[in-house]
Design an enzyme around this catalytic site. Structure first.
Site, PDB file in Angstrom:
ATOM      1  CB  VAL A 179     131.384  17.442  85.203  1.00  0.00           C
ATOM      2  CG1 VAL A 179     129.878  17.708  85.149  1.00  0.00           C
ATOM      3  CG2 VAL A 179     131.923  17.786  86.583  1.00  0.00           C
ATOM      4  CE  LYS A 180     126.109  10.569  81.089  1.00  0.00           C
ATOM      5  NZ  LYS A 180     125.989   9.112  80.943  1.00  0.00           N
ATOM      6  CB  THR A 181     126.423  18.216  82.741  1.00  0.00           C
ATOM      7  OG1 THR A 181     125.243  18.873  83.192  1.00  0.00           O
ATOM      8  CG2 THR A 181     127.096  19.065  81.670  1.00  0.00           C
TER       9      THR A 181
END
Ligand code: 5RP
Length: 260
Positions: free
Chosen positions: A173-175
Site C-alpha cells: 500500500v502506498k499512502t
C-alpha cells in the site's frame, strides 16, 4: 504465493533489509508535464543509481527510459481523469492491460483507489479486477490510497483506506504520512510505503520520511520532494540513507547539503 510473485516482490522490497526507495515519476498521467518532469529521461537518469524501483506510466517508460536500464519497474495502470476535471478527480479505471504490463517486463503495477468519494466503488472494483488478473501472472499490485479534495489526510481515514486495499488483495500500500501513522501501519497487514506529496522544504521532507520509517513504513515512493528539489541527487541520496542506513534526519540533511 508462487515463485514469480515472490521474485518480483523481492525486486521491489529489498530482501537485505525489507525496505525500498521507490522513485515516483508517474505524475504526467493526470497532471501533464509536471514541473521537473518536462524531460523525464534527463531528470531521472542521475537519480537511478540511488533508486530501488522506478514508478511511472507506460508512455514515459517507452519514451524516456532506455530498455537496457537496470531498474525494477512499478507500472501505473490506473488513470482516466485529469487535474482539470475537479468533480471526477481521481475517478480512475484501468488504462493498461495486464498483457502490456507483462510485455514491458514490469516487477509490479500500481492502481489508485479513492475511498470516500461517490465513485469509490468504481475505483475499488477496478483495482480488485486488476488484482485478479495480476495474480494470474504473479505480478504484485501496489494500491495507492489517493486522497481527494475534502478528505482529510488523517490516521482514521488513511487506516480505513489502507486496510481496505490490503483486505481487497493489494500486496503493498502506498499512502500518505500523517500524525499517529503507527495506527495506519499497525492495522494494515501488508507493507506500507509513503508518498511524498507536494514539495515541502527538504529538511521537512526528510523528517517525514524518517517519521514514517520509525512508525513502521518499509520505505518511500516519493516523487516531487525529490525531483522538484533544488538538488534532486542530493535529496534521493539523503532519503536513501534514511531508508537503508537508518540515518537520522540531521545526518540525512547533511548528506543533502554535502551533495551541493
Ligand atoms: C498520485 C500518485 C503520484 O502520481 C505520485 O506517485 C505521488 O508522488 P509524490 O506525492 O511523492 O509526488 O501516486 O496518487
Amino acid at each position: 504465493m508462487d515463485w514469480g510473485m515472490k521474485n518480483r516482490l523481492s525486486r521491489i522490497i529489498k530482501p537485505k533489509d525489507g525496505r525500498t526507495v521507490m522513485l515516483a515519476v508517474d505524475h504526467g498521467y493526470f497532471m501533464g508535464p509536471t514541473t521537473g518532469l518536462e524531460n523525464l529521461g534527463e531528470t531521472v537518469k542521475p537519480l537511478l543509481p540511488y533508486a530501488d524501483v522506478l514508478m511511472l506510466t507506460r508512455g514515459a517508460l517507452r519514451h524516456y527510459i532506455p530498455p537496457e536500464t537496470d531498474i525494477p519497474i512499478c507500472l501505473r495502470v490506473s488513470g482516466g481523469t485529469s487535474i482539470l476535471n475537479e468533480t471526477n478527480l481521481l475517478h480512475e479505471g484501468t488504462v493498461v492491460s495486464i498483457e502490456d504490463a507483462i510485455r514491458l517486463n514490469v516487477s509490479a503495477v500500481a492502481f489508485s483507489i479513492l475511498v470516500g468519494q461517490p465513485f469509490e466503488r468504481d475505483t475499488i472494483l477496478g483495482m480488485t479486477e486488476y488484482i485478479d488478473e495480476a495474480n494470474r501472472y504473479g505480478i504484485p499490485v501496489l494500491a495507492v490510497t489517493a486522497v481527494g479534495r475534502g478528505l482529510g489526510k488523517d490516521a482514521k481515514y488513511l487506516s480505513l483506506a489502507s486496510r481496505m486495499a490490503a483486505e481487497l488483495g493489494a500486496n503493498i500500500v502506498k499512502t500518505y504520512y500523517c500524525e499517529n501513522f503507527e495506527k495506519v501501519v499497525e492495522t494494515c497487514p501488508v507493507p506500507i510505503v509513503i508518498a511524498g506529496g507536494k514539495k515541502i522544504p527538504e529538511k521537512e521532507a526528510l523528517q517525514m520520511a524518517y517519521n514514517a520509517l520509525q512508525a513502521g513504513a518499509i520505505g518511500v515512493d516519493m516523487g516531487r520532494n525529490i525531483f522538484q528539489s533544488e538538488n534532486p541527487a542530493g535529496m534521493i541520496k539523503a532519503v536513501r540513507a534514511i531508508v537503508h542506513e537508518n540515518a537520522t534526519p540531521k545526518e540525512a540533511y547533511q548528506i543533502f547539503k554535502n551533495e551541493k
